[in-house]
Design a protein around this motif. Structure first.
Motif, PDB file in Angstrom:
ATOM      1  N   VAL A 194       0.868  -1.186   0.000  1.00 40.14           N
ATOM      2  CA  VAL A 194       0.000   0.000   0.000  1.00 40.14           C
ATOM      3  C   VAL A 194       0.899   1.228   0.000  1.00 40.14           C
ATOM      4  O   VAL A 194       1.235   1.794   1.054  1.00 40.14           O
ATOM      5  CB  VAL A 194      -0.942   0.004   1.218  1.00 40.14           C
ATOM      6  N   GLY A 195       1.311   1.637  -1.180  1.00 39.74           N
ATOM      7  CA  GLY A 195       2.146   2.817  -1.305  1.00 39.74           C
ATOM      8  C   GLY A 195       3.604   2.591  -0.975  1.00 39.74           C
ATOM      9  O   GLY A 195       4.423   3.487  -1.181  1.00 39.74           O
ATOM     10  N   LEU A 196       3.960   1.447  -0.447  1.00 40.73           N
ATOM     11  CA  LEU A 196       5.331   1.153  -0.059  1.00 40.73           C
ATOM     12  C   LEU A 196       5.745  -0.212  -0.595  1.00 40.73           C
ATOM     13  O   LEU A 196       4.891  -1.063  -0.881  1.00 40.73           O
ATOM     14  CB  LEU A 196       5.495   1.185   1.472  1.00 40.73           C
ATOM     15  N   TYR A 197       7.053  -0.397  -0.693  1.00 40.65           N
ATOM     16  CA  TYR A 197       7.578  -1.690  -1.104  1.00 40.65           C
ATOM     17  C   TYR A 197       7.809  -2.547   0.133  1.00 40.65           C
ATOM     18  O   TYR A 197       8.335  -2.083   1.144  1.00 40.65           O
ATOM     19  CB  TYR A 197       8.893  -1.526  -1.870  1.00 40.65           C
ATOM     20  N   GLU A 198       7.406  -3.811   0.032  1.00 40.15           N
ATOM     21  CA  GLU A 198       7.601  -4.733   1.142  1.00 40.15           C
ATOM     22  C   GLU A 198       9.035  -5.228   1.174  1.00 40.15           C
ATOM     23  O   GLU A 198       9.861  -4.859   0.340  1.00 40.15           O
ATOM     24  CB  GLU A 198       6.620  -5.905   1.011  1.00 40.15           C
ATOM     25  N   LYS A 199       9.332  -6.070   2.130  1.00 39.01           N
ATOM     26  CA  LYS A 199      10.677  -6.596   2.282  1.00 39.01           C
ATOM     27  C   LYS A 199      11.082  -7.385   1.035  1.00 39.01           C
ATOM     28  O   LYS A 199      10.313  -8.170   0.497  1.00 39.01           O
ATOM     29  CB  LYS A 199      10.751  -7.507   3.520  1.00 39.01           C
ATOM     30  N   ALA A 200      12.313  -7.150   0.591  1.00 36.58           N
ATOM     31  CA  ALA A 200      12.779  -7.749  -0.658  1.00 36.58           C
ATOM     32  C   ALA A 200      13.020  -9.251  -0.493  1.00 36.58           C
ATOM     33  O   ALA A 200      13.516  -9.709   0.534  1.00 36.58           O
ATOM     34  CB  ALA A 200      14.065  -7.064  -1.120  1.00 36.58           C
ATOM     35  N   VAL A 201      12.675 -10.001  -1.543  1.00 37.17           N
ATOM     36  CA  VAL A 201      12.970 -11.428  -1.630  1.00 37.17           C
ATOM     37  C   VAL A 201      14.230 -11.589  -2.464  1.00 37.17           C
ATOM     38  O   VAL A 201      14.326 -11.053  -3.572  1.00 37.17           O
ATOM     39  CB  VAL A 201      11.802 -12.214  -2.251  1.00 37.17           C
ATOM     40  N   ARG A 202      15.181 -12.320  -1.949  1.00 41.28           N
ATOM     41  CA  ARG A 202      16.492 -12.464  -2.600  1.00 41.28           C
ATOM     42  C   ARG A 202      16.576 -13.792  -3.344  1.00 41.28           C
ATOM     43  O   ARG A 202      16.313 -14.851  -2.772  1.00 41.28           O
ATOM     44  CB  ARG A 202      17.609 -12.382  -1.562  1.00 41.28           C
ATOM     45  N   TYR A 203      16.931 -13.713  -4.623  1.00 40.28           N
ATOM     46  CA  TYR A 203      17.164 -14.900  -5.442  1.00 40.28           C
ATOM     47  C   TYR A 203      18.658 -14.928  -5.768  1.00 40.28           C
ATOM     48  O   TYR A 203      19.150 -14.165  -6.597  1.00 40.28           O
ATOM     49  CB  TYR A 203      16.320 -14.863  -6.714  1.00 40.28           C
ATOM     50  N   ASP A 204      19.358 -15.833  -5.126  1.00 35.90           N
ATOM     51  CA  ASP A 204      20.820 -15.850  -5.178  1.00 35.90           C
ATOM     52  C   ASP A 204      21.310 -16.345  -6.537  1.00 35.90           C
ATOM     53  O   ASP A 204      20.775 -17.301  -7.098  1.00 35.90           O
ATOM     54  CB  ASP A 204      21.369 -16.744  -4.073  1.00 35.90           C
ATOM     55  N   LEU A 205      22.341 -15.672  -7.043  1.00 32.06           N
ATOM     56  CA  LEU A 205      22.984 -16.072  -8.293  1.00 32.06           C
ATOM     57  C   LEU A 205      24.438 -16.488  -8.096  1.00 32.06           C
ATOM     58  O   LEU A 205      25.072 -16.957  -9.044  1.00 32.06           O
ATOM     59  CB  LEU A 205      22.945 -14.917  -9.310  1.00 32.06           C
ATOM     60  N   ALA A 206      24.951 -16.326  -6.869  1.00 32.30           N
ATOM     61  CA  ALA A 206      26.367 -16.587  -6.622  1.00 32.30           C
ATOM     62  C   ALA A 206      26.627 -17.972  -6.046  1.00 32.30           C
ATOM     63  O   ALA A 206      27.605 -18.624  -6.423  1.00 32.30           O
ATOM     64  CB  ALA A 206      26.935 -15.517  -5.683  1.00 32.30           C
ATOM     65  N   MET A 207      25.778 -18.439  -5.141  1.00 28.76           N
ATOM     66  CA  MET A 207      25.993 -19.737  -4.512  1.00 28.76           C
ATOM     67  C   MET A 207      25.614 -20.875  -5.460  1.00 28.76           C
ATOM     68  O   MET A 207      24.828 -20.693  -6.395  1.00 28.76           O
ATOM     69  CB  MET A 207      25.174 -19.837  -3.230  1.00 28.76           C
ATOM     70  N   ASP A 208      26.178 -22.035  -5.197  1.00 28.23           N
ATOM     71  CA  ASP A 208      25.888 -23.221  -6.013  1.00 28.23           C
ATOM     72  C   ASP A 208      24.609 -23.875  -5.490  1.00 28.23           C
ATOM     73  O   ASP A 208      24.649 -24.718  -4.596  1.00 28.23           O
ATOM     74  CB  ASP A 208      27.056 -24.194  -5.959  1.00 28.23           C
ATOM     75  N   MET A 209      23.473 -23.463  -6.028  1.00 27.87           N
ATOM     76  CA  MET A 209      22.177 -23.995  -5.622  1.00 27.87           C
ATOM     77  C   MET A 209      21.410 -24.558  -6.819  1.00 27.87           C
ATOM     78  O   MET A 209      20.189 -24.568  -6.826  1.00 27.87           O
ATOM     79  CB  MET A 209      21.361 -22.908  -4.920  1.00 27.87           C
ATOM     80  N   LYS A 210      22.154 -24.995  -7.846  1.00 24.28           N
ATOM     81  CA  LYS A 210      21.545 -25.598  -9.038  1.00 24.28           C
ATOM     82  C   LYS A 210      20.492 -24.665  -9.635  1.00 24.28           C
ATOM     83  O   LYS A 210      19.374 -25.084  -9.964  1.00 24.28           O
ATOM     84  CB  LYS A 210      20.937 -26.970  -8.720  1.00 24.28           C
ATOM     85  N   GLN A 211      20.877 -23.394  -9.796  1.00 23.98           N
ATOM     86  CA  GLN A 211      19.938 -22.423 -10.358  1.00 23.98           C
ATOM     87  C   GLN A 211      19.682 -22.706 -11.838  1.00 23.98           C
ATOM     88  O   GLN A 211      20.585 -23.113 -12.576  1.00 23.98           O
ATOM     89  CB  GLN A 211      20.479 -20.993 -10.205  1.00 23.98           C
ATOM     90  N   VAL A 212      18.440 -22.485 -12.225  1.00 26.30           N
ATOM     91  CA  VAL A 212      18.034 -22.595 -13.622  1.00 26.30           C
ATOM     92  C   VAL A 212      17.331 -21.296 -13.987  1.00 26.30           C
ATOM     93  O   VAL A 212      16.359 -20.898 -13.335  1.00 26.30           O
ATOM     94  CB  VAL A 212      17.096 -23.795 -13.855  1.00 26.30           C
TER      95      VAL A 212
END
Length: 755
Positions: free
Chosen positions: A322-340
């Motif tokens: 409501v007029g503000l941004y909520e807490k950011a969700v982080r999607y990691d690109l540096a760690m080895d987490m089998k990202q696709v």
């Protein structure tokens, strides 16, 4: 006086000599007294002009000399250089404050003998002077905004194509700049001097080729990377017949400067405080702040608008509340987490309608996350974010693979970051789609090129040498106070543009630890990239032939397959004729020949003999064809069928595949029943048969086993034993039918979808 002394002298506020030189250069003016009275006030105002004062520290002529003495000290042209090359070398000598004769002496003493060959002497000397000058000029944080810098680098490329006096056709087109163009606001210019009358006027008729661009542009790490410089040239010249115009080059550099300033301003903005950034992490780009261009995050069937930020380590999504941004969700690109990360379809309520989304999936996310970039036409916005995220992902995989630490890791990240800046500048300056050129991102390019692992391996070796050279100077790469800090080129470029904040280059003493370009020498990275691109060209040519021979329709593809497999099918049919004993003499002769071959142990030579025969046939065809084009395969097309008939054929094929799968499952279930002794009598017989088979295999030589199997199979249709063979096969089938299948219990899985 070298550059550091000039800079130190300027910072101490020595304005007296500047005012004197201004008075002396204007002594013929009718308002001499008025100009002298205003010199002290102009001197105080110059202190507030940081960038201008920086450039004035690299004076092309001493300010305490008269105009007459300045003309006498002008750089002398060299006889072996073309007028354009002499113009470039003279400007380089003024930047370095070294006479042209001294530059030539340095070139003779510092470079290897292989670089000083007469055939390439002029070009290599021009490269030497250009690289020396560019390394000094790029110490300014705002050199991309200076039009004279852009003209100088473009003139370097023009001169590279015509460096010597033998290039008469090119030299005849050279024109001198007018005095108005050569003079700046204070009567002098950084790269053009009134005493240098051979400065070249850039016009629309002069263009630059790919080799000149590839040799000069990577000397400035911000402008181009040695790995992707040819792709960048293709992107800039895709609509200009593969020749680079100055207007295009100028627009690219101005947009590149704008992108860097935007990133710098974003790093210091208020939005950064809302993100949990780690040390050394900074924002590269932000999207979704404009209401007309939102970013939608889809998880399951839910979607929510928000702001997306890309850093050098992760993606951050802030949902709009409501007029503000909520807490950011982080999607990691540096760690080895089998990202696709890949492009995907998305739409409202999970519908797959619009090809405008990026899918992110890793071990830290329970289900895939879709980031949608809505736009009215095309998907260039999505493609930019996709490629930028993949570049950060690939550079961190490269860092983990080669275990890079410290300055090595910083240099790899800096290369990826500068590549994203160049990609963004080319995209925003010319509004061209990524489909019109190859990728401008070095680590993504290495992932897509054949032999790209060799590019990454060569780059890692360069970084290892970089670390070794800095470690010789002490921990952290510190040199003596006179030499300053030794940093790699990409990290140093980010420091000088203020993106990495205040660091080792604040006093202007940082130097290059390693260079991607050296006068007259080819970088190993460039050699590996060229080889990979050649392989890519051959692969693309082969793929083009594949696209040409693709046909549509199940029946048409079956007809093509039958024609291609005709030799194998025909060989199998002839063997079947021999095994049917319709011609006893031929079948007997074949049986004796193969049986004798197996008995003598020659069976192991059959497969090598086939390979040798095929190889001989291929070489013979090569000699017989002598470069002629291959004859097209002639296919007799089946009768044409409409869409309904095609669907019926497909349905029939699916039914047949389903029947085969059912038969296979039944066989497996009956075998399971035998293993668990569902039918005791059958289990006893199978167990006894397996014991006899084990003894037989252990005692009888292998070639005798092969001989027995061949004789048994080949003589089934023989008139002497046809009846007994049929009777025995019938009994085996009847026995198999009496074996029950193991029971199967089907359990319906719970379908829990997030609402």
């Amino acid at each position: 006086m070298n550059f550091q002394e000039a800079l130190r002298k300027l910072r101490t506020g020595n304005q007296e000599e500047t005012s004197k030189s201004k008075a002396m250069t204007r002594e013929n003016s009718p308002r001499e007294g008025e100009m002298e009275s205003s010199s002290s006030s102009s001197s105080s105002n110059n202190k507030n002009k940081e960038n201008l004062n920086f450039f004035k520290s690299i004076l092309f002529f001493n300010n305490n000399r008269s105009k007459k003495s300045d003309d006498s000290d002008s750089p002398k042209p060299l006889s072996f250089l073309s007028p354009l090359s002499n113009s470039v070398v003279s400007r380089c000598s003024r930047i370095l404050q070294v006479p042209t004769e001294e530059l030539q002496h340095r070139f003779e003493t510092e470079v290897p003998d292989t670089v000083k060959q007469p055939s390439n002497y002029a070009r290599n000397f021009l490269e030497f002077c250009s690289y020396q000058a560019l390394h000094l000029v790029t110490t300014s944080p705002d050199y991309l905004n200076d039009k004279e810098f852009r003209r100088l680098t473009y003139d370097m490329m023009l001169a590279w194509e015509a460096p010597g006096v033998e290039n008469e056709s090119f030299n005849s087109e050279i024109e001198s700049c007018s005095n108005q163009e050569m003079e700046g606001e204070d009567g002098w210019s950084l790269f053009y001097s009134s005493s240098t009358k051979t400065a070249v006027q850039v016009d629309d008729k002069k263009t630059v080729g790919p080799e000149a661009f590839a040799r000069i542009a990577p000397a400035c790490a911000v402008i181009a990377d040695i790995i992707t410089v040819h792709n960048l040239f293709d992107a800039l010249t895709h609509s200009s017949s593969h020749r680079l115009h100055f207007l295009i080059y100028d627009k690219y550099l101005r947009m590149l400067s704008k992108v860097i300033k935007t990133v710098k301003n974003t790093t210091g903005s208020q939005s950064v405080s809302n993100l949990p950034l780690a040390e050394g992490e900074f924002i590269l780009d932000v999207d979704g702040t404009v209401p007309t261009q939102p970013v939608l995050q889809h998880i399951g069937i839910s979607a929510w608008p928000g702001r997306l930020s890309l850093t050098n380590y992760a993606l951050y999504f802030e949902s709009l509340g409501v007029g503000l941004y909520e807490k950011a969700v982080r999607y990691d690109l540096a760690m080895d987490m089998k990202q696709v990360i890949r492009p995907d379809l998305t739409g409202p309520l999970g519908a797959r309608l619009f090809d405008k989304a990026v899918m992110y999936k890793s071990t830290s996310t329970p289900e895939p996350v879709f980031l949608e970039f809505p736009e009215f036409k095309g998907n260039s916005r999505r493609d930019y974010w996709l490629h930028a995220c993949l570049e950060i992902l690939h550079v961190h995989r490269f860092i983990r693979k080669y275990n890079l630490k410290g300055i090595q890791q910083s240099e790899a990240l800096a290369r990826a970051i500068l590549g994203i800046f160049r990609y963004r500048a080319a995209r925003e300056a010319f509004q061209i789609s990524s489909s019109h050129y190859k990728t401008l991102l070095c680590f993504s390019l290495a992932e897509s090129l054949p032999g790209g692992d060799m590019i990454l391996e060569t780059l890692s070796n360069r970084l290892v040498l970089l670390n070794a050279s800095t470690s010789q100077r002490g921990s952290g790469g510190l040199l003596s106070p006179k030499e300053g800090m030794k940093l790699p080129v990409s990290v140093l470029a980010l420091h000088r543009h203020g993106i990495l904040g205040k660091g080792a280059d604040d006093d202007g003493k940082a130097i290059y630890a390693a260079e991607d370009v050296c006068a007259g020498e080819i970088n190993p990275l460039e050699t590996v990239v060229k080889q990979s691109q050649q392989n890519m060209g051959r692969a693309q040519a082969a793929q083009a032939t594949v696209e040409q021979v693709k046909v549509e329709g199940i029946d048409t593809n079956l007809a093509v397959m039958k024609e291609l497999l005709f030799p194998l099918v025909e060989s199998y049919n002839r063997l079947q004729v021999l095994a049917s004993w319709k011609d006893p003499w031929k079948s007997s002769a074949f049986l004796v020949l193969i049986g004798y071959t197996i008995f003598r142990g020659w069976i192991r030579l059959i497969l090598p003999s086939i390979f040798v025969i095929v190889a001989v046939l291929m070489l013979w065809r090569k000699h017989a064809n002598k470069g002629r084009q291959m004859d097209a395969l002639k296919i007799t097309l089946p009768p044409t069928k409409n869409a309904v008939e095609q669907l019926l054929i497909l349905q029939d094929a699916i039914t047949q595949v389903e029947s085969l799968m059912q038969a296979g499952n039944i066989v497996l279930l009956k075998v399971r029943a035998l293993l668990v002794a569902a039918l005791p009598q059958a289990t006893d017989r199978v167990a006894l048969l397996l014991v006899f088979a084990a003894l037989f295999l252990a005692l009888v030589p292998l070639r005798h086993l092969i001989l027995l199997v061949f004789i048994e199979y080949f003589t089934r249709e023989m008139p002497l034993r046809k009846d007994s063979s049929d009777r025995w096969l019938r009994r085996v089938r009847e026995w198999w039918f009496r074996i029950p299948a193991a029971p199967v219990h089907l359990i319906k899985a719970d379908d829990k979808k997030r609402k």
